[in-house]
Scaffold this motif. Structure first.
Motif, PDB file in Angstrom:
ATOM      1  N   VAL A  47       0.843  -1.204   0.000  1.00  0.00           N
ATOM      2  CA  VAL A  47       0.000   0.000   0.000  1.00  0.00           C
ATOM      3  C   VAL A  47       0.876   1.250   0.000  1.00  0.00           C
ATOM      4  O   VAL A  47       0.629   2.203  -0.747  1.00  0.00           O
ATOM      5  N   ALA A  48       1.920   1.250   0.803  1.00  0.00           N
ATOM      6  CA  ALA A  48       2.822   2.412   0.863  1.00  0.00           C
ATOM      7  C   ALA A  48       3.580   2.592  -0.447  1.00  0.00           C
ATOM      8  O   ALA A  48       3.794   3.720  -0.901  1.00  0.00           O
ATOM      9  N   ALA A  49       3.973   1.499  -1.081  1.00  0.00           N
ATOM     10  CA  ALA A  49       4.733   1.590  -2.332  1.00  0.00           C
ATOM     11  C   ALA A  49       3.879   2.092  -3.486  1.00  0.00           C
ATOM     12  O   ALA A  49       4.365   2.800  -4.367  1.00  0.00           O
ATOM     13  N   VAL A  50       2.600   1.757  -3.466  1.00  0.00           N
ATOM     14  CA  VAL A  50       1.690   2.090  -4.564  1.00  0.00           C
ATOM     15  C   VAL A  50       1.094   3.490  -4.391  1.00  0.00           C
ATOM     16  O   VAL A  50       0.416   3.992  -5.276  1.00  0.00           O
ATOM     17  N   GLN A  51       1.365   4.136  -3.306  1.00  0.00           N
ATOM     18  CA  GLN A  51       0.731   5.405  -2.955  1.00  0.00           C
ATOM     19  C   GLN A  51       0.944   6.501  -3.999  1.00  0.00           C
ATOM     20  O   GLN A  51       0.125   7.400  -4.112  1.00  0.00           O
ATOM     21  N   SER A  52       1.977   6.414  -4.798  1.00  0.00           N
ATOM     22  CA  SER A  52       2.242   7.447  -5.798  1.00  0.00           C
ATOM     23  C   SER A  52       1.262   7.407  -6.970  1.00  0.00           C
ATOM     24  O   SER A  52       1.126   8.386  -7.691  1.00  0.00           O
ATOM     25  N   ASN A  53       0.572   6.291  -7.156  1.00  0.00           N
ATOM     26  CA  ASN A  53      -0.418   6.155  -8.223  1.00  0.00           C
ATOM     27  C   ASN A  53      -1.807   6.112  -7.582  1.00  0.00           C
ATOM     28  O   ASN A  53      -2.162   5.117  -6.956  1.00  0.00           O
ATOM     29  N   PRO A  54      -2.630   7.169  -7.726  1.00  0.00           N
ATOM     30  CA  PRO A  54      -3.919   7.237  -7.022  1.00  0.00           C
ATOM     31  C   PRO A  54      -4.895   6.109  -7.379  1.00  0.00           C
ATOM     32  O   PRO A  54      -5.576   5.590  -6.495  1.00  0.00           O
ATOM     33  N   GLU A  55      -4.959   5.716  -8.640  1.00  0.00           N
ATOM     34  CA  GLU A  55      -5.882   4.647  -9.034  1.00  0.00           C
ATOM     35  C   GLU A  55      -5.457   3.312  -8.419  1.00  0.00           C
ATOM     36  O   GLU A  55      -6.282   2.574  -7.878  1.00  0.00           O
ATOM     37  N   ALA A  56      -4.180   3.002  -8.511  1.00  0.00           N
ATOM     38  CA  ALA A  56      -3.667   1.760  -7.932  1.00  0.00           C
ATOM     39  C   ALA A  56      -3.801   1.783  -6.411  1.00  0.00           C
ATOM     40  O   ALA A  56      -4.092   0.756  -5.792  1.00  0.00           O
ATOM     41  N   TYR A  57      -3.618   2.952  -5.814  1.00  0.00           N
ATOM     42  CA  TYR A  57      -3.743   3.079  -4.366  1.00  0.00           C
ATOM     43  C   TYR A  57      -5.167   2.772  -3.913  1.00  0.00           C
ATOM     44  O   TYR A  57      -5.367   2.052  -2.927  1.00  0.00           O
ATOM     45  N   ASN A  58      -6.172   3.306  -4.631  1.00  0.00           N
ATOM     46  CA  ASN A  58      -7.569   3.019  -4.277  1.00  0.00           C
ATOM     47  C   ASN A  58      -7.880   1.535  -4.405  1.00  0.00           C
ATOM     48  O   ASN A  58      -8.567   0.956  -3.558  1.00  0.00           O
ATOM     49  N   GLN A 122      -4.986  -6.293  -9.930  1.00  0.00           N
ATOM     50  CA  GLN A 122      -5.236  -5.135 -10.798  1.00  0.00           C
ATOM     51  C   GLN A 122      -4.397  -3.941 -10.356  1.00  0.00           C
ATOM     52  O   GLN A 122      -3.832  -3.222 -11.192  1.00  0.00           O
ATOM     53  N   ALA A 123      -4.330  -3.720  -9.052  1.00  0.00           N
ATOM     54  CA  ALA A 123      -3.568  -2.579  -8.530  1.00  0.00           C
ATOM     55  C   ALA A 123      -2.093  -2.707  -8.855  1.00  0.00           C
ATOM     56  O   ALA A 123      -1.450  -1.743  -9.280  1.00  0.00           O
ATOM     57  N   VAL A 124      -1.531  -3.900  -8.666  1.00  0.00           N
ATOM     58  CA  VAL A 124      -0.111  -4.114  -8.938  1.00  0.00           C
ATOM     59  C   VAL A 124       0.168  -3.963 -10.434  1.00  0.00           C
ATOM     60  O   VAL A 124       1.157  -3.339 -10.830  1.00  0.00           O
ATOM     61  N   GLU A 125      -0.716  -4.502 -11.283  1.00  0.00           N
ATOM     62  CA  GLU A 125      -0.531  -4.364 -12.725  1.00  0.00           C
ATOM     63  C   GLU A 125      -0.624  -2.899 -13.153  1.00  0.00           C
ATOM     64  O   GLU A 125       0.151  -2.435 -13.991  1.00  0.00           O
ATOM     65  N   LEU A 126      -1.579  -2.163 -12.576  1.00  0.00           N
ATOM     66  CA  LEU A 126      -1.732  -0.747 -12.901  1.00  0.00           C
ATOM     67  C   LEU A 126      -0.501   0.047 -12.464  1.00  0.00           C
ATOM     68  O   LEU A 126       0.006   0.888 -13.203  1.00  0.00           O
ATOM     69  N   TYR A 127      -0.009  -0.241 -11.271  1.00  0.00           N
ATOM     70  CA  TYR A 127       1.182   0.435 -10.765  1.00  0.00           C
ATOM     71  C   TYR A 127       2.391   0.142 -11.647  1.00  0.00           C
ATOM     72  O   TYR A 127       3.134   1.046 -12.023  1.00  0.00           O
ATOM     73  N   ASN A 128       2.588  -1.140 -11.991  1.00  0.00           N
ATOM     74  CA  ASN A 128       3.730  -1.515 -12.819  1.00  0.00           C
ATOM     75  C   ASN A 128       3.631  -0.910 -14.218  1.00  0.00           C
ATOM     76  O   ASN A 128       4.643  -0.499 -14.788  1.00  0.00           O
ATOM     77  N   SER A 129       2.428  -0.851 -14.785  1.00  0.00           N
ATOM     78  CA  SER A 129       2.282  -0.258 -16.112  1.00  0.00           C
ATOM     79  C   SER A 129       2.553   1.244 -16.070  1.00  0.00           C
ATOM     80  O   SER A 129       3.085   1.808 -17.022  1.00  0.00           O
ATOM     81  N   SER A 130       2.199   1.897 -14.961  1.00  0.00           N
ATOM     82  CA  SER A 130       2.494   3.330 -14.852  1.00  0.00           C
ATOM     83  C   SER A 130       4.001   3.560 -14.730  1.00  0.00           C
ATOM     84  O   SER A 130       4.509   4.576 -15.195  1.00  0.00           O
ATOM     85  N   LEU A 131       4.704   2.631 -14.117  1.00  0.00           N
ATOM     86  CA  LEU A 131       6.166   2.749 -14.042  1.00  0.00           C
ATOM     87  C   LEU A 131       6.783   2.606 -15.422  1.00  0.00           C
ATOM     88  O   LEU A 131       7.699   3.342 -15.775  1.00  0.00           O
ATOM     89  N   ASP A 132       6.273   1.651 -16.204  1.00  0.00           N
ATOM     90  CA  ASP A 132       6.796   1.444 -17.547  1.00  0.00           C
ATOM     91  C   ASP A 132       6.579   2.675 -18.405  1.00  0.00           C
ATOM     92  O   ASP A 132       7.491   3.134 -19.083  1.00  0.00           O
ATOM     93  N   SER A 133       5.368   3.214 -18.375  1.00  0.00           N
ATOM     94  CA  SER A 133       5.079   4.362 -19.231  1.00  0.00           C
ATOM     95  C   SER A 133       5.833   5.607 -18.767  1.00  0.00           C
ATOM     96  O   SER A 133       6.303   6.384 -19.577  1.00  0.00           O
ATOM     97  N   ALA A 134       5.947   5.793 -17.454  1.00  0.00           N
ATOM     98  CA  ALA A 134       6.654   6.971 -16.944  1.00  0.00           C
ATOM     99  C   ALA A 134       8.144   6.894 -17.242  1.00  0.00           C
ATOM    100  O   ALA A 134       8.764   7.881 -17.619  1.00  0.00           O
TER     101      ALA A 134
END
Length: 158
Positions: A47-58, A122-134
């Motif tokens: 939860v703390a690691a994903v906090q930078s991505n609001p959608e993944a955090y929710n 879903q949250a982990v995939e969303l977070y990882n995809s945001s890292l790839d795109s960023a």
């Protein structure tokens, strides 16, 4: 020479330190295991690691809530099942209705836990995809060898 060394050191440090690491999720016995850089993470750390991505955090917060609910329901169900079994082993008169209610609690907790696992995935995939795109779009350093009146050097453009 000193400038070249400082520039190279800065470029290497920027490249290695600015990239966030992916969270890996693999299914194991009794649930999912989260790892980042080879170290195992608890749900709170995820939860703390994903906090930078609001959608993944929710999504991960919903998954955490469902996981907690399912754990409590299965704990209560297991206790309600175990009580009559213990009474039966001890030679007492077991109340099998209690065991049936416990089985109901366990049965209800299974789809809740499954829903929580899906949300976490879903949250982990969303977070990882945001890292790839960023990392692929915003950070593209350009290295050039430059020669001018002062000499030869390396130019790094961000």
């Amino acid at each position: 020479m000193k400038r070249l060394l400082m520039t190279l050191t800065f470029a290497i440090a920027t490249i290695t330190l600015c990239n966030a690491q992916k969270i890996e999720m693999e299914k194991g016995f009794g649930g999912y295991k989260y790892t980042q850089n080879g170290t195992r993470l608890t749900m709170g750390q995820v939860v703390a690691a994903v906090q930078s991505n609001p959608e993944a955090y929710n999504l991960i917060k919903k998954a955490q809530s469902k996981k907690t609910t399912a754990s409590l329901m299965s704990l209560v169900g297991g206790a309600l099942i175990g009580w009559p079994i213990g009474a039966s082993i001890g030679g007492g008169d077991p109340n099998w209705t209690l065991a049936g209610v416990g089985a109901g609690f366990v049965a209800v907790s299974i789809p809740i836990a499954s829903g929580g696992n899906k949300k976490a995935k879903q949250a982990v995939e969303l977070y990882n995809s945001s890292l790839d795109s960023a990392s692929n779009i915003s950070f593209r350093p350009e290295f050039k060898i430059v020669a001018n009146a002062n000499g030869i050097g390396l130019s790094v453009n961000f």
